[in-house]
Write a protein that holds these residues in place. Structure first.
Motif, short mmCIF file in Angstrom:
data_model
loop_
_atom_site.label_atom_id
_atom_site.label_comp_id
_atom_site.label_asym_id
_atom_site.label_seq_id
_atom_site.Cartn_x
_atom_site.Cartn_y
_atom_site.Cartn_z
N SER A 1 44.36 45.11 33.84
CA SER A 1 44.32 44.69 35.38
C SER A 1 46.19 44.41 35.46
CB SER A 1 43.70 43.73 35.02
OG SER A 1 44.20 42.36 34.34
N VAL A 2 46.07 44.23 36.62
CA VAL A 2 46.93 43.44 36.80
C VAL A 2 46.62 42.58 38.06
CG1 VAL A 2 47.00 45.47 39.03
CG2 VAL A 2 49.15 44.40 38.01
N THR B 1 41.21 49.61 53.91
CA THR B 1 39.29 47.83 53.85
C THR B 1 39.91 46.85 53.16
OG1 THR B 1 39.11 50.31 53.26
CG2 THR B 1 37.85 48.92 52.14
N SER B 2 39.17 45.87 53.51
CA SER B 2 39.20 44.77 53.27
C SER B 2 38.34 44.41 51.87
CB SER B 2 38.48 44.10 54.20
OG SER B 2 38.39 42.62 53.88
N VAL B 3 39.00 43.67 50.92
CA VAL B 3 38.51 43.39 49.89
C VAL B 3 38.02 42.04 49.46
CG1 VAL B 3 38.93 43.61 46.96
CG2 VAL B 3 40.11 45.27 48.71
N THR B 4 38.78 40.61 50.57
CA THR B 4 38.05 40.13 50.27
C THR B 4 38.22 39.20 52.48
OG1 THR B 4 40.54 38.53 50.22
CG2 THR B 4 39.50 39.57 48.28
N ASN B 5 37.88 37.81 51.93
CA ASN B 5 37.66 37.40 53.59
C ASN B 5 37.66 36.60 53.23
OD1 ASN B 5 37.03 36.41 56.03
ND2 ASN B 5 34.82 37.40 55.90
N LEU C 1 34.82 37.73 47.34
CA LEU C 1 35.40 39.08 47.46
C LEU C 1 34.15 39.21 48.54
CD1 LEU C 1 36.11 38.45 43.68
CD2 LEU C 1 37.86 39.42 45.34
N ILE C 2 34.40 40.53 48.57
CA ILE C 2 34.51 41.44 49.22
C ILE C 2 33.78 43.04 48.30
CG2 ILE C 2 33.77 43.21 50.76
CD1 ILE C 2 34.89 41.10 52.58
N ALA C 3 34.94 43.38 47.46
CA ALA C 3 34.20 44.10 47.05
C ALA C 3 35.03 44.30 45.83
CB ALA C 3 35.80 45.13 46.79
N LYS C 4 33.49 44.77 44.35
CA LYS C 4 32.82 44.68 43.03
C LYS C 4 34.48 44.82 42.33
CE LYS C 4 27.96 45.42 43.65
NZ LYS C 4 27.66 46.51 43.03
N ASN C 5 34.65 44.67 41.14
CA ASN C 5 35.58 44.89 39.56
C ASN C 5 37.08 43.68 40.73
OD1 ASN C 5 34.09 45.86 38.26
ND2 ASN C 5 34.20 48.41 39.80
N TYR C 6 37.06 42.95 41.06
CA TYR C 6 38.68 41.98 41.86
C TYR C 6 37.53 40.81 41.39
CZ TYR C 6 39.59 46.27 44.23
OH TYR C 6 39.75 47.75 44.32
N LEU D 1 45.50 38.80 43.65
CA LEU D 1 43.88 39.09 43.32
C LEU D 1 44.77 39.66 42.20
CD1 LEU D 1 41.85 40.74 44.85
CD2 LEU D 1 43.03 41.93 45.82
N THR D 2 43.44 39.73 41.16
CA THR D 2 43.56 41.07 39.29
C THR D 2 42.65 42.30 39.79
OG1 THR D 2 43.84 38.51 38.67
CG2 THR D 2 42.77 40.74 37.40
N ILE D 3 43.56 43.28 39.81
CA ILE D 3 42.40 44.51 39.95
C ILE D 3 42.44 45.53 38.47
CG2 ILE D 3 42.45 44.14 42.21
CD1 ILE D 3 45.18 46.29 42.47
#
Length: 174
Positions: A71-72, A95-99, A103-108, A116-118
């Motif tokens: 991850s980074v 595309t929004s990942v967080t609000n 978190l809005i997206a998975k795997n983050y 943010l770790t991805i």
């Protein structure tokens, strides 16, 4: 005679302009003294200083990661951030990942400093940005892999542009 009538009518109109609207009326509603005029109205909140405009020292960043990394972590080092007036949001392309901190997206993952770790497999495929709302100040982040010897990958423009400038310099020098 007609001109005399006009003059008389004109003098009546002018005289009516000088008469007070409420002759002889004294109302406390219209009394202005220095003490009342210096106080703000009771229904208005006290004015506060406007929030400072947030900014980044580096608006465009390239982060290099080792290919063996899982991850980074992408940071959002915003200056003049005020949690009462600003919201930090992360985007993958548009595309929004967080609000905010949610978190809005998975795997983050997001920490309390809004870093943010991805996963690395997603990191190099997209462009990420940290945006401060409502002013939409942003920091664009590109993730690239390091070569196995530790050197960073360079794009063709970084190699060719200095060569072109050197060629042009030589042409104008002669």
């Amino acid at each position: 005679m007609l001109s005399m009538t006009h003059l008389l009518l004109l003098s009546v109109i002018i005289a009516s302009l000088y008469l007070p609207a409420h002759a002889g009326e004294t109302s406390p509603d219209y009394a202005y003294d220095d003490e009342e005029s210096s106080r703000p109205p009771e229904h208005l909140e006290k004015s506060t200083a406007a929030p400072l405009l947030p900014y980044f020292k580096e608006g465009q960043v390239v982060i290099y990661v080792n290919e063996s990394a899982k991850s980074v972590k992408l940071d959002c080092p915003v200056k003049n951030y005020d949690a009462q007036h600003h919201v930090i949001m992360w985007y993958k392309d548009e595309t929004s990942v967080t609000n905010g901190a949610e978190l809005i997206a998975k795997n983050y993952k997001i920490d309390d400093q809004f870093a943010l770790t991805i996963p690395v497999e997603n990191a190099t495929k997209y462009h990420y940005s940290c945006r401060i709302k409502p002013s939409d100040v942003r920091r664009n982040i590109t993730v690239e892999f390091q070569n196995s010897n530790g050197a960073t990958s360079t794009s063709w423009s970084i190699c060719i542009i200095p060569s072109v400038f050197a060629l042009i310099y030589q042409l104008f020098r002669n």
